[in-house]
Design a protein around this motif. Structure first.
Motif, mmCIF file in Angstrom:
data_model
loop_
_atom_site.group_PDB
_atom_site.id
_atom_site.type_symbol
_atom_site.label_atom_id
_atom_site.label_comp_id
_atom_site.label_asym_id
_atom_site.label_seq_id
_atom_site.Cartn_x
_atom_site.Cartn_y
_atom_site.Cartn_z
ATOM 1 N N GLY A 107 1.325 7.039 -0.717
ATOM 2 C CA GLY A 107 0.764 8.385 -0.831
ATOM 3 C C GLY A 107 0.199 8.811 0.505
ATOM 4 O O GLY A 107 0.856 9.507 1.279
ATOM 5 N N ASP A 134 0.896 -1.152 0.000
ATOM 6 C CA ASP A 134 0.000 0.000 0.000
ATOM 7 C C ASP A 134 0.937 1.205 0.000
ATOM 8 O O ASP A 134 1.567 1.457 1.037
ATOM 9 N N ASP A 135 1.202 1.839 -1.166
ATOM 10 C CA ASP A 135 0.368 1.750 -2.374
ATOM 11 C C ASP A 135 1.043 0.844 -3.438
ATOM 12 O O ASP A 135 1.160 -0.326 -3.206
HETATM 13 CA CA CA Z 1 -1.549 4.341 1.240
#
Ligand code: CA
Ligand code: CA
Ligand code: CA
Ligand code: CA
Length: 313
Positions: free
Chosen positions: A186, A111-112
């Motif tokens: 992010g 993630d991500d």
């Molecule tokens: Ca994330």
């Protein structure tokens, strides 16, 4: 099934990390932005402590806003801060020791998004990735060339997502391969895991690629490796196969069954690699089955999908 799990040579995984950034800073939320972000941190003077670090496995999370993934406990990512860290990235390299030639499944989840590049070492040619056998992000996961290669030795999932799990099939010779892999975060949660082994099945939970001599897995109760041309066992017959929707949204069919058994619906796009879709308890002497394609990203939207049913003891 015996499957070789290759080890990572000394000194293990070299991990290069960026410091966390800020929203809308100079770096794009992408693989390209992540590379620049990491390079900028490595160029800082003085370089932050732990910007370069060495690890036995790639199994990281942000303790303040992460998830464990499939392997727990996870390590805090190397430049962790007491906050929910956003806008950061990690890039790792390790040397994979292959002692058993064959088809391997290698992959990452995080993630991500991120990538994995596989380069031949010591005179070995760069390997050619033959297919994506599993991905949570079918719209974006793409095989391509890594920098300084001339073959398709790269898999990229250049996307923001809660779990970019992507697994590829690649034939490897005896010798060493350099793996370079990257993740970027992010916002929100973040984690990262890199894993693999000799091919068992696309949905198999392969172990982390770890520093050391490697190991051999004996897989009992998994799916046997399936040779092309294998067929459904004689005693199971599919009937009443119906497709619904345009494009197709679901399929349904029936099998003759035995009371008390359970059955696994499997699917393939190439009649070679099969993935478990779900386990269905017997409905008696006839069992009705249905599959909603939207529940299974690995087959949803594919131009051609094959189904079969296995009797799972
Ligand atoms: Ca994330
Ligand atoms: Ca983990
Ligand atoms: Ca943190
Ligand atoms: Ca975060």
């Amino acid at each position: 099934v015996l499957a070789a799990i290759p080890g990572i040579a000394e000194p293990g995984w070299k991990v290069e990390s960026s410091v966390p950034g800020t929203p809308n800073d100079a770096y794009a939320f992408s693989i390209a932005g992540a590379e620049l972000r990491i390079d900028a941190t490595l160029a800082m003077n003085p370089q932050p402590a732990n910007a370069v670090s060495y690890w036995d496995t790639l199994n990281f999370t942000d303790p303040e806003a992460g998830t464990e993934g499939n392997f727990s406990p996870s390590s805090p990512w190397p430049l962790n801060t007491p906050q929910d860290d956003d806008n950061y990235a990690m890039r790792a390299t390790g040397i994979l020791n292959i002692t058993v030639p064959g088809v391997y499944h290698l992959g990452f989840q995080g993630d991500d998004g991120g990538y994995m590049y596989i380069y031949g070492q010591g005179g070995l040619a760069d390997p050619v990735i033959s297919s994506i056998v599993y991905t949570n992000v079918p719209a974006v996961a793409a095989i391509g060339m890594a920098p300084n290669s001339t073959v398709n030795n790269a898999i990229r999932a250049d996307v923001g997502t809660g779990n970019s799990r992507t697994v590829v099939s690649v034939p490897l010779q005896v010798g060493q391969y350099k793996i370079q892999t990257l993740m970027f975060e992010g916002g929100g949660g973040s984690f990262w895991e890199v894993f693999g082994g000799q091919a068992i099945s696309p949905g198999y939970n392969y172990p982390l690629l770890a520093k050391g001599a490697g190991s051999t897995l004996s897989v009992t109760g998994g799916i046997p490796l399936v040779a092309e041309g294998s067929t459904v066992p004689d005693e199971i017959r599919i009937s009443g196969f119906t497709v619904t929707g345009s494009p197709v949204g679901s399929v349904s069919f029936s099998i003759n069954s035995k009371p008390g058994e359970s059955y696994v619906i499997q699917a393939s796009t190439d009649l070679v690699n099969w993935v478990d879709l779900k386990t269905v308890p017997s409905g008696g002497t006839t069992t009705n089955m249905s599959v909603t394609l939207a529940d299974h990203p690995q087959i949803n939207g594919q131009p051609k999908v094959f189904f079969r049913v296995a009797d799972r003891p």
